[in-house]
Design an enzyme around this catalytic site. Structure first.
Site, PDB file in Angstrom:
ATOM      1  N   LEU A  17     -26.097 -41.745  -6.428  1.00 45.71           N
ATOM      2  CA  LEU A  17     -25.369 -41.011  -5.400  1.00 45.71           C
ATOM      3  C   LEU A  17     -24.383 -40.001  -5.979  1.00 45.71           C
ATOM      4  CD1 LEU A  17     -24.542 -44.101  -3.137  1.00 45.71           C
ATOM      5  CD2 LEU A  17     -26.588 -42.676  -3.116  1.00 45.71           C
ATOM      6  N   ASP A  18     -24.454 -39.768  -7.306  1.00 45.32           N
ATOM      7  CA  ASP A  18     -23.387 -38.997  -7.944  1.00 45.32           C
ATOM      8  C   ASP A  18     -23.550 -37.486  -7.816  1.00 45.32           C
ATOM      9  OD1 ASP A  18     -25.578 -39.119  -9.550  1.00 45.32           O
ATOM     10  OD2 ASP A  18     -24.525 -39.632 -11.386  1.00 45.32           O
ATOM     11  N   THR A  19     -23.524 -36.999  -6.592  1.00 40.14           N
ATOM     12  CA  THR A  19     -23.378 -35.574  -6.302  1.00 40.14           C
ATOM     13  C   THR A  19     -22.072 -35.073  -6.926  1.00 40.14           C
ATOM     14  OG1 THR A  19     -24.545 -35.830  -4.216  1.00 40.14           O
ATOM     15  CG2 THR A  19     -23.101 -33.928  -4.404  1.00 40.14           C
ATOM     16  N   VAL A  20     -22.033 -33.803  -7.350  1.00 41.93           N
ATOM     17  CA  VAL A  20     -20.809 -33.242  -7.915  1.00 41.93           C
ATOM     18  C   VAL A  20     -20.213 -32.209  -6.970  1.00 41.93           C
ATOM     19  CG1 VAL A  20     -21.650 -33.619 -10.261  1.00 41.93           C
ATOM     20  CG2 VAL A  20     -21.971 -31.379  -9.181  1.00 41.93           C
TER      21      VAL A  20
END
Length: 420
Positions: free
Chosen positions: A234-237
């Site tokens: 889920l590590d959108t930036v």
């Protein structure tokens, strides 16, 4: 200040950091640009073994944005610079190193919003472009030029091959997907594919709907990411910025969920879901900027970015964000059927303070910045133009808290000023 809250039987931590950007006395005759940036490397799971890398990329992203602000750039340019740095890191799920979809391809989503003009640009399921944020930014810029030939409305959101062709036609170079993949993303893809195939063989007989669920790109029991738990995917930036004029901008970029269905578009591209930026005007006393991360379907169904921006117009920013995360996200009726609601936000709001309208001898910006998440962790970095280096932090849920049912919230205040 520390306090404890209880959400659906789970304990979450709420804290206010004691951070204050040093206010310098700067001669108005030798004017120095000012501003502030807050970035995130995703809300998900950040292992201790990779904490150094996550923090390092956040520091670099902050520095890139601050360098632009110090040179006199506006918020939109600074937030773009931060996103490029985040996309170029092989440790983030955006641009280079993005998750691979079911077919083994990289498809990226990104969006950007300018708080001054309220213009917005986005791309979804974009392939073959190293920095998706550049395409979103170019869409925003082109829309500002006005109508196309024959009175056509310029696009603000393009997807798939259409987005790629538009980018190439506007001078943004192509980059083969194989060059954007990393050894980590490739090994994760092969591992996930094997697990999915094994699970489907075993479970299709007993539960035919299970196969459809696992192939849909929604959250499942598949282990994804770089040998880390499911929420690692889920590590959108993202990044949010305020410049010397008080303009705000926000941006977000993502490779999406691992093993997602081809052409699935997540929250990073959707209006009001991935990012939001809006300058103070009329009945809005504060300029606000928001960038989100987490399970795209949860963020889209709640339009969390816009909801948080609206909430920040009340007097107490900390309480406003807490209530928004509780009532508009974890407790949202649109997600009532979900066992756990996974997401995170970074938020800033700012206003002019101590300004004497009859004199030019003092102007200052009061910037309040916060982050909150329901995932196991969230990595953030922040820096003002008065700081010598960026500060980074990996926020984690307290021991015993259940991801998706409790939240953590932290933040601080930075005062930026100019005096005669």
């Amino acid at each position: 200040m520390e306090e404890v809250i209880n959400l659906t039987g789970c304990t979450g931590t709420v804290s206010q950091l004691n951070y204050s950007g040093s206010t310098q006395n700067i001669s108005s005759r030798v004017y120095k640009a000012m501003g502030f940036v807050l970035v995130h490397a995703g809300a998900g799971y950040h292992s201790e073994s990779k904490a150094k890398e996550y923090k390092h990329v956040c520091k670099r992203a902050c520095q890139k944005a601050v360098d632009r602000l110090r040179a006199g750039a506006m918020a939109l340019e600074a937030v773009t610079a931060a996103l490029i740095e985040l996309e170029d890191s092989p440790f983030t799920n955006a641009g280079t190193g993005s998750n691979l979809n079911l077919c083994g391809d990289i498809e990226c989503d990104a969006s950007i919003m300018d708080g001054k003009s309220l213009n917005y640009g986005a791309v979804g399921a974009l392939t073959g472009i190293k920095n998706p944020i550049l395409v979103a930014r170019r869409l925003l810029n082109e829309a500002q030029k006005g109508k196309l030939s024959a009175g056509r409305i310029p696009p603000c959101f393009l997807v798939g091959i259409g987005a790629q062709q538009w980018a190439l036609g506007h001078g943004i170079p192509a980059c083969p997907s194989e060059k954007m993949a990393t050894k980590f993303s490739l090994s994760a893809y092969r591992r996930n594919k094997r697990k999915m195939e094994q699970a489907e063989k075993l479970e299709t007989v007993y539960n035919p709907s299970k196969r459809r669920q696992q192939s849909s790109g929604t959250v499942s029991e598949i282990m994804v990411g770089h040998e880390e738990p499911m929420s690692a995917s889920l590590d959108t930036v993202g990044a949010i910025v305020v410049d010397q004029e008080g303009n705000v901008a926000a941006a977000v970029s993502s490779g999406g969920l691992a093993m997602k269905h081809p052409r699935r578009v997540g929250q990073a591209a959707h209006y009001g879901c991935g990012c939001w930026a809006e300058n103070a005007r009329d009945a809005r006393p504060y300029s606000t900027a928001v960038s989100t991360s987490g399970c795209g379907e949860h963020l889209m169904r709640t339009m969390l970015a816009r909801e948080c921006s609206t909430a920040m117009q009340t007097e107490d920013a900390h309480q406003a964000l807490l209530e928004a995360m509780q009532n508009k996200f974890i407790g949202s009726p649109f997600l009532a059927s979900e066992d756990g609601v996974l997401g995170g936000v970074i938020v800033l709001r700012c206003c002019r303070c101590g300004e004497d309208q009859s004199s030019d001898n003092f102007q200052a910006l009061l910037v309040e910045f916060l982050w909150s998440h329901t995932t196991e962790s969230m990595c953030v970095g922040y820096m003002s133009t008065h700081d010598s280096k960026a500060r980074t932090h990996i926020s984690r849920l307290p021991p015993g808290a259940v991801a998706g049912q409790s939240l953590a919230i932290e933040g601080g205040v930075c005062r930026l000023g100019v005096t005669d």
